[in-house]
Design an enzyme around this catalytic site. Structure first.
Site, short mmCIF file in Angstrom:
data_model
loop_
_atom_site.label_atom_id
_atom_site.label_comp_id
_atom_site.label_asym_id
_atom_site.label_seq_id
_atom_site.Cartn_x
_atom_site.Cartn_y
_atom_site.Cartn_z
N CYS A 16 0.84 -1.20 0.00
CA CYS A 16 0.00 0.00 0.00
C CYS A 16 0.87 1.24 0.00
O CYS A 16 2.11 1.17 0.08
CB CYS A 16 -0.94 0.01 1.22
SG CYS A 16 -0.05 -0.03 2.79
N CYS A 19 3.30 1.70 2.83
CA CYS A 19 4.54 0.93 2.69
C CYS A 19 5.56 1.73 1.89
O CYS A 19 6.74 1.80 2.27
CB CYS A 19 4.27 -0.40 1.97
SG CYS A 19 3.20 -1.54 2.88
N CYS A 82 46.06 -14.50 -15.21
CA CYS A 82 46.59 -14.87 -13.90
C CYS A 82 45.64 -14.40 -12.81
O CYS A 82 44.62 -13.77 -13.08
CB CYS A 82 47.98 -14.29 -13.69
SG CYS A 82 48.01 -12.48 -13.75
N CYS A 85 44.75 -10.73 -12.65
CA CYS A 85 43.76 -10.32 -13.65
C CYS A 85 42.34 -10.53 -13.10
O CYS A 85 41.48 -9.64 -13.21
CB CYS A 85 43.91 -11.14 -14.93
SG CYS A 85 45.46 -10.89 -15.80
N ASP A 486 19.06 -38.64 10.44
CA ASP A 486 17.66 -38.91 10.68
C ASP A 486 17.43 -40.40 10.39
O ASP A 486 18.22 -41.01 9.66
CB ASP A 486 16.81 -38.04 9.75
CG ASP A 486 15.33 -38.34 9.88
OD1 ASP A 486 14.85 -38.42 11.02
OD2 ASP A 486 14.68 -38.53 8.84
N ASP A 687 16.07 -35.84 5.05
CA ASP A 687 15.39 -35.87 3.75
C ASP A 687 15.22 -34.47 3.17
O ASP A 687 14.71 -34.31 2.07
CB ASP A 687 14.04 -36.57 3.86
CG ASP A 687 13.10 -35.87 4.83
OD1 ASP A 687 13.37 -34.72 5.21
OD2 ASP A 687 12.08 -36.48 5.19
N ASP A 691 13.43 -32.07 7.99
CA ASP A 691 14.70 -31.90 8.70
C ASP A 691 15.39 -30.59 8.32
O ASP A 691 16.56 -30.40 8.68
CB ASP A 691 15.65 -33.07 8.37
CG ASP A 691 15.12 -34.39 8.89
OD1 ASP A 691 14.70 -34.43 10.05
OD2 ASP A 691 15.11 -35.37 8.13
#
Length: 813
Positions: A16, A19, A82, A85, A486, A687, A691
């Protein structure tokens, strides 16, 4: 503070006008801001402020509760030779307004940028060109494979010509070792050396001039000054020589140095191309066209024309053009290059397929679920590219050294020249020793030491289904001392199976048949376990009549004229049936955390027929994984929300001593933090979904499974298949890669620490110095390429060898 400029910042989260006002006020408070206005419609802030206030502006917006989203951009950089650079390009790009982060990779010759505002490459390219290099937006660049191959061919002809012209110059020097005394005329040496110096070696002059214009130095400047000094000294000696006197010329030194440096750069380019082979292999998996099924008719279309939900025909031997779900047909898929799975994976209706995998023997119809950049393959490529572009923390030391390296070498060369003159040496001797210092001091090896090892290590890991997200995760992973697992879906399959069964008056097969009959058509996980056991035993289940579910207790039906029920302890108590001889079994299995189901006969004679105990099964390779970690001296922990009995059974089967059971998902992160507080470097394996907090809390998060977005973002390392043996493999390739980085940096530093003093002391000729300089870069890249021979099973075999070595040194009791 630098001059005020105007630039736009994208603002996310505004809803809005208030904001927008809040953001404006936050920006206006930043010191140096002359004007700030926020447009809610375009979600942008126009700010007039010095360019170096960008971090403060972003911090002010975030403190106000909004975000400044950054955009990614990649540039192909040309002309870098190098480490200095790469550092110069980075510094030039950081000065461009709107640049948040920049990383320049010398090995891949790319700049990876994070920008606030529109991803406009024009000002970035101008900044790179002003620094003396060339740049091109990656989308506009020629295909990297074709471009690199053409450049290598051009370099090979240049090298061959330079070696052919330099060979006659160095031949007399080689003949002297065998007692021969012969020298080319001065004019012949001049004719052979001049095209090498100014035509084939023109690249060094161009790059050196650009470096000088930008007020810095690089490897090309050292080579240009050194070889020009040798060439110029030869011209002077030739001009000043008395008639009939053969002058001592150094044309061969300058020509051979340039030829050897060109050879070294060519071999280095070839080796660097091999370090990016993993990316090219993954990109080659993307098919360009697909066969779409529309109203029963097949049509050949470009991949870009596909839409989500399209039905595609994939014939045997073709690659899947997009991620999708099998709608019709059965086959196998070769996913080796994507997940590292060596065996073909069976595919049937309902199974998911991944773009880039190869269809096996059957024709499949798939419904697309992800296209283009949304596919698993595209995400893998992005992850590997990001990891190869990132800088390991150890690289910061190299960056600091490279900033002062070339100026320091120039000072050492001048000191060498002056020092030899002061001790009474001839100008010729002093100049040649100074030239040797300039030639041998090569910052290339320093610049290539870390990125080539990271590219090779992350590339070979990706080919075997291990995605290392960034260089920091790789550097930390090598020091892991504890791994927290786990349980469900990580060390166990996540789907219950029959662990034990006991029958009272029936055979075990008959008990299974009757239980299978009751479970026919059920989708319950325990029902699937019973039906799988029947299928594994080749048992036919009889038909069931009047089947009905007993809420919260089980299921009942009529089988072979008897009313049977299969359910939990509550059903047993409800019917008032005694457990009888199965009571002891039930007590033992419950203590192990098993889920129990009783098979009961209700009519004609109420009685207990048997008992089933269900439990999660260990994944294949789980025991090998824990054993491999143990042999490495890495302590394993089990963290699970399951009951203590179930956790203890799994831990005992795998040899895990530290068990943390009945831990809520929200508390897993606290458990990991406690392990870290005890001084352990902790890797968490889960997984990647429930977790995620623990993965983020660990020093290194390792996500197991199918490469979901959550897994890839929550963890530093993602395993593309659920094989626990990939955990020690991931730590092993991290350890080896970090080892290569340290080896490369050691030799790069030692090479210069030893070579420069030897050259200054007059113990190295410019020719030997040139050969050594070329060899240093090639050796660093070649050492990194040894990682490409790594295989995941080496993590287990090398651990066994280490364990055997320790056993050999033990004193018998």
């Amino acid at each position: 503070m630098n001059q005020a400029i105007s630039f736009d910042l994208p603002i996310a989260g505004m809803t809005c006008a208030s904001c927008a006002g809040r953001v404006e006020r936050a920006l206006a408070k930043v010191p140096g801001v002359q004007a700030a206005s926020v447009n809610l419609a375009t979600e942008q802030a126009r700010v007039q402020a010095p360019g170096d206030t960008l971090p403060a502006l972003v911090a002010a917006v975030e403190a106000a509760g909004y975000q400044v989203p950054a955009q990614r951009l990649e540039l192909a950089i040309g002309g870098m030779t190098c480490a200095s650079c790469a550092g110069r390009v980075e510094r030039a790009l950081r000065k461009v307004p709107g640049v948040a982060e920049v990383t320049v990779n010398l090995a891949s010759e790319r700049a990876h940028l994070s920008l606030y505002g529109p991803a406009d490459s024009a000002p970035l390219i101008r900044a790179v060109e002003a620094a003396g290099y060339s740049a091109q937006a990656l989308d506009d660049a020629a295909p990297t494979g074709d471009d690199a191959a053409q450049r290598l061919r051009r370099e090979s002809w240049t090298v061959l010509l330079a070696l052919a012209l330099a060979a006659p110059l160095v031949l007399p020097m080689l003949m002297e070792a065998f007692g021969g005394h012969w020298m080319l005329p001065a004019w012949a040496q001049f004719v052979l050396a001049t095209p090498v110096q100014f035509i084939l070696g023109a690249r060094f002059y161009r790059a050196a001039w650009k470096a000088v214009k930008s007020g810095a130095g690089n490897m090309d400047l050292l080579v240009a000054i050194g070889t020009s000094a040798g060439y110029g000294l030869s011209l002077y000696q030739w001009w000043a020589a008395h008639p009939g006197h053969v002058p001592h010329l150094y044309f061969e030194a300058s020509a051979v140095v340039i030829a050897l440096v060109l050879l070294g750069k060519y071999l280095e380019s070839r080796a660097k191309r091999q370090t990016s082979a993993a990316i090219r292999a993954l990109e080659a998996l993307r098919p360009e066209r697909a066969t779409r099924l529309v109203d029963g008719r097949e049509e050949d279309v470009a991949i870009a024309a596909l839409q989500r939900g399209d039905l595609l025909v994939v014939k045997p031997g073709e690659r899947f053009p997009a991620d999708g779900e099998v709608s019709e047909g059965q086959s196998h898929a070769d996913e080796a290059l994507i997940s590292g799975e060596s065996l073909p994976v069976p595919k049937a209706p309902g199974d998911r397929v991944t773009a880039g995998a190869i269809n096996g023997e059957g024709r499949l119809l798939i419904r697309t679920t992800a296209l283009g950049g949304e596919t698993v393959l595209a995400r893998i490529i992005r992850l590997v590219e990001d990891a190869q572009a990132a800088k390991a923390p150890i690289q910061k030391l190299v960056d600091r050294v490279s900033q002062v390296f070339v100026p320091a070498v120039l000072l050492i060369a001048l000191a060498t020249l002056g020092g030899w003159l002061l001790v009474g040496a001839a100008l010729e001797t002093a100049l040649i020793n100074a030239v040797a210092v300039l030639v041998i001091a090569c910052p290339c090896a320093l610049g290539l030491a870390t990125p080539t090892a990271i590219m090779a290590g992350t590339g070979v890991a990706a080919r075997h289904g291990i995605l290392i997200k960034d260089a920091e995760a790789l550097e930390v992973a090598h020091a892991v001392s504890a791994v927290a697992f786990d349980k469900t879906g990580t060390l166990t399959s996540g789907s219950p199976r029959i662990a034990h069964l006991a029958a009272v008056t029936l055979s075990e097969n008959e008990l299974l048949r009757l239980a299978g009959a009751l479970q026919r058509g059920s989708e319950h996980p325990l029902a699937k376990a019973v039906l799988d056991a029947c299928a594994d035993g080749g048992l036919d289940t009889p038909p069931v009549e009047a089947s009905q579910a007993l809420a919260g207790r089980g299921i009942q039906g009529r089988v072979d004229g008897r009313v049977l029920a299969l359910g939990n302890r509550r059903l047993l108590d409800e019917l008032g049936l005694p457990a009888g001889e199965l009571a002891a079994c039930a007590q033992d299995w419950e203590a192990q955390g098993r889920t129990l189901s009783w098979l009961l006969e209700r009519e004609p004679t109420p009685r207990v027929l048997g008992l089933f105990a269900f439990g999660d099964t260990l994944k294949p390779g789980a025991e090998d994984a824990i054993a491999a970690l143990d042999r490495r001296g890495i302590h394993s922990h089990l963290i699970t929300g399951d009951n203590r009995g179930s956790a203890r059974v799994v831990a005992e089967a795998l040899g895990i001593e530290s068990v943390h059971a009945e831990v809520l998902p929200a508390d897993k992160a606290a458990t990991v933090a406690a392990l870290k507080a005890n001084g352990a470097v902790v890797a968490m394996v889960g997984d990647g979904i429930n977790d995620a907090p623990a993965l983020a809390a660990a020093d290194v998060g390792i996500a197991m499974g199918g490469g979901t977005d959550v897994a890839m973002h929550a963890a530093g390392i993602t395993l593309m298949r659920g094989d626990p043996r990939l955990v020690p493999a991931a730590l092993d390739i991290a350890r080896r890669t970090y080892g290569k980085i340290r080896q490369n940096l050691f030799w790069a530093f030692i090479y210069n620490l030893v070579g420069i003093p030897l050259a200054a002391a007059g113990l190295l000729s410019p020719v030997v110095a040139g050969a050594a300089m070329a060899l240093s870069s090639v050796s660093v890249v070649s050492n990194a390429l040894l990682l490409k021979t790594w295989r995941p099973d080496e993590a287990t075999t090398s651990a066994k060898r280490a364990e055997g070595a320790r056993e050999d040194t033990r004193t018998p009791a």
